[in-house]
Motif scaffolding. Sequence first.
Motif, PDB file in Angstrom:
ATOM      1  N   VAL A 133       4.211 -26.125  25.808  1.00 56.58           N
ATOM      2  CA  VAL A 133       2.769 -26.089  25.620  1.00 56.58           C
ATOM      3  C   VAL A 133       2.199 -25.837  27.006  1.00 56.58           C
ATOM      4  CG1 VAL A 133       0.722 -27.341  24.903  1.00 56.58           C
ATOM      5  CG2 VAL A 133       2.853 -27.670  23.668  1.00 56.58           C
ATOM      6  N   GLU A 134       1.349 -24.823  27.109  1.00 56.44           N
ATOM      7  CA  GLU A 134       0.772 -24.450  28.399  1.00 56.44           C
ATOM      8  C   GLU A 134      -0.698 -24.849  28.455  1.00 56.44           C
ATOM      9  OE1 GLU A 134       3.454 -20.459  29.215  1.00 56.44           O
ATOM     10  OE2 GLU A 134       1.518 -20.222  28.207  1.00 56.44           O
ATOM     11  N   LEU A 135      -1.120 -25.410  29.587  1.00 58.93           N
ATOM     12  CA  LEU A 135      -2.517 -25.744  29.844  1.00 58.93           C
ATOM     13  C   LEU A 135      -3.131 -24.567  30.592  1.00 58.93           C
ATOM     14  CD1 LEU A 135      -4.766 -27.932  29.764  1.00 58.93           C
ATOM     15  CD2 LEU A 135      -3.946 -28.649  32.035  1.00 58.93           C
ATOM     16  N   ILE A 136      -4.193 -24.001  30.029  1.00 65.17           N
ATOM     17  CA  ILE A 136      -4.777 -22.762  30.556  1.00 65.17           C
ATOM     18  C   ILE A 136      -6.237 -23.008  30.922  1.00 65.17           C
ATOM     19  CG2 ILE A 136      -5.304 -20.364  29.987  1.00 65.17           C
ATOM     20  CD1 ILE A 136      -2.955 -20.598  27.942  1.00 65.17           C
ATOM     21  N   ASP A 137      -6.624 -22.510  32.101  1.00 68.57           N
ATOM     22  CA  ASP A 137      -8.016 -22.688  32.518  1.00 68.57           C
ATOM     23  C   ASP A 137      -8.901 -21.582  31.951  1.00 68.57           C
ATOM     24  OD1 ASP A 137      -7.709 -20.433  34.168  1.00 68.57           O
ATOM     25  OD2 ASP A 137      -7.756 -21.573  36.038  1.00 68.57           O
ATOM     26  N   GLU A 138     -10.174 -21.643  32.300  1.00 71.46           N
ATOM     27  CA  GLU A 138     -11.156 -20.704  31.757  1.00 71.46           C
ATOM     28  C   GLU A 138     -10.933 -19.260  32.203  1.00 71.46           C
ATOM     29  OE1 GLU A 138     -14.004 -22.593  35.184  1.00 71.46           O
ATOM     30  OE2 GLU A 138     -14.558 -22.783  33.100  1.00 71.46           O
ATOM     31  N   TYR A 139     -10.085 -19.057  33.214  1.00 71.52           N
ATOM     32  CA  TYR A 139      -9.792 -17.707  33.698  1.00 71.52           C
ATOM     33  C   TYR A 139      -8.493 -17.154  33.115  1.00 71.52           C
ATOM     34  CZ  TYR A 139     -13.269 -19.362  36.961  1.00 71.52           C
ATOM     35  OH  TYR A 139     -14.413 -19.904  37.510  1.00 71.52           O
ATOM     36  N   GLY A 140      -7.823 -17.944  32.278  1.00 66.29           N
ATOM     37  CA  GLY A 140      -6.576 -17.502  31.668  1.00 66.29           C
ATOM     38  C   GLY A 140      -5.338 -17.830  32.479  1.00 66.29           C
ATOM     39  N   ASP A 141      -5.502 -18.601  33.556  1.00 67.35           N
ATOM     40  CA  ASP A 141      -4.358 -18.977  34.389  1.00 67.35           C
ATOM     41  C   ASP A 141      -3.672 -20.215  33.814  1.00 67.35           C
ATOM     42  OD1 ASP A 141      -4.858 -16.956  36.293  1.00 67.35           O
ATOM     43  OD2 ASP A 141      -6.350 -18.224  37.289  1.00 67.35           O
ATOM     44  N   VAL A 142      -2.331 -20.195  33.807  1.00 69.08           N
ATOM     45  CA  VAL A 142      -1.563 -21.352  33.364  1.00 69.08           C
ATOM     46  C   VAL A 142      -1.518 -22.358  34.510  1.00 69.08           C
ATOM     47  CG1 VAL A 142       0.685 -22.180  32.563  1.00 69.08           C
ATOM     48  CG2 VAL A 142      -0.178 -19.959  31.772  1.00 69.08           C
ATOM     49  N   LEU A 143      -2.089 -23.537  34.285  1.00 70.08           N
ATOM     50  CA  LEU A 143      -2.148 -24.574  35.316  1.00 70.08           C
ATOM     51  C   LEU A 143      -0.968 -25.530  35.232  1.00 70.08           C
ATOM     52  CD1 LEU A 143      -5.914 -25.542  35.230  1.00 70.08           C
ATOM     53  CD2 LEU A 143      -4.754 -23.888  36.705  1.00 70.08           C
ATOM     54  N   ALA A 144      -0.425 -25.701  34.031  1.00 70.30           N
ATOM     55  CA  ALA A 144       0.672 -26.644  33.832  1.00 70.30           C
ATOM     56  C   ALA A 144       1.368 -26.315  32.526  1.00 70.30           C
ATOM     57  CB  ALA A 144       0.144 -28.076  33.785  1.00 70.30           C
ATOM     58  N   ASP A 145       2.578 -26.796  32.398  1.00 73.35           N
ATOM     59  CA  ASP A 145       3.235 -26.719  31.100  1.00 73.35           C
ATOM     60  C   ASP A 145       4.095 -27.954  30.879  1.00 73.35           C
ATOM     61  OD1 ASP A 145       5.796 -26.317  32.254  1.00 73.35           O
ATOM     62  OD2 ASP A 145       5.801 -24.188  31.844  1.00 73.35           O
ATOM     63  N   ILE A 146       4.274 -28.272  29.620  1.00 79.14           N
ATOM     64  CA  ILE A 146       5.201 -29.316  29.207  1.00 79.14           C
ATOM     65  C   ILE A 146       6.229 -28.620  28.340  1.00 79.14           C
ATOM     66  CG2 ILE A 146       5.513 -31.433  27.877  1.00 79.14           C
ATOM     67  CD1 ILE A 146       2.660 -32.220  28.715  1.00 79.14           C
ATOM     68  N   SER A 147       7.494 -28.715  28.760  1.00 79.10           N
ATOM     69  CA  SER A 147       8.565 -27.982  28.088  1.00 79.10           C
ATOM     70  C   SER A 147       9.563 -28.914  27.419  1.00 79.10           C
ATOM     71  CB  SER A 147       9.324 -27.106  29.093  1.00 79.10           C
ATOM     72  OG  SER A 147       8.463 -26.139  29.627  1.00 79.10           O
ATOM     73  N   ARG A 148       9.911 -28.571  26.195  1.00 77.06           N
ATOM     74  CA  ARG A 148      10.965 -29.240  25.450  1.00 77.06           C
ATOM     75  C   ARG A 148      12.161 -28.299  25.455  1.00 77.06           C
ATOM     76  NH1 ARG A 148      10.432 -28.626  19.328  1.00 77.06           N
ATOM     77  NH2 ARG A 148      11.879 -26.946  19.762  1.00 77.06           N
ATOM     78  N   CYS A 149      13.219 -28.686  26.176  1.00 80.77           N
ATOM     79  CA  CYS A 149      14.429 -27.853  26.239  1.00 80.77           C
ATOM     80  C   CYS A 149      15.472 -28.469  25.315  1.00 80.77           C
ATOM     81  CB  CYS A 149      14.939 -27.742  27.668  1.00 80.77           C
ATOM     82  SG  CYS A 149      13.796 -26.798  28.710  1.00 80.77           S
ATOM     83  N   ASP A 150      15.872 -27.715  24.313  1.00 82.13           N
ATOM     84  CA  ASP A 150      16.706 -28.246  23.250  1.00 82.13           C
ATOM     85  C   ASP A 150      18.181 -28.372  23.582  1.00 82.13           C
ATOM     86  OD1 ASP A 150      14.726 -28.780  21.240  1.00 82.13           O
ATOM     87  OD2 ASP A 150      14.467 -26.619  21.108  1.00 82.13           O
ATOM     88  N   GLY A 151      18.711 -27.597  24.520  1.00 83.82           N
ATOM     89  CA  GLY A 151      20.127 -27.742  24.880  1.00 83.82           C
ATOM     90  C   GLY A 151      20.415 -29.112  25.473  1.00 83.82           C
TER      91      GLY A 151
END
Length: 87
Positions: free
Chosen positions: A19-37
């Motif tokens: 899930v990516e957190l995106i600001d008003e300019y479309g830039d990805v500021l952060a992400d939370i990743s679930r890696c299944d391996g």
Amino acid sequence: MKNFRWQVAGNVQGNCLSVELIDEYGDVLADISRCDGPNTLTLNTFGNDIDLGIVEAFIRVARERLKCFEDGSLLTEARTNQRFPTE
């Protein structure tokens, strides 16, 4: 006041869903990743300063959207090789 939105993104090679957190300019500021391996759950802010309230809300959204690992394990059962210091 900044406006944020989020989106779900997949990484087939890394076997991750984020899930990516995106600001008003479309830039990805952060992400939370679930890696299944390895069944890991990580937060990456890419060095951005983000208010704690936004991070807390973002974590709630990620837990809701990422649900559980592919093998059915709950996100609360994520593996880690990091430790939080205790007194």
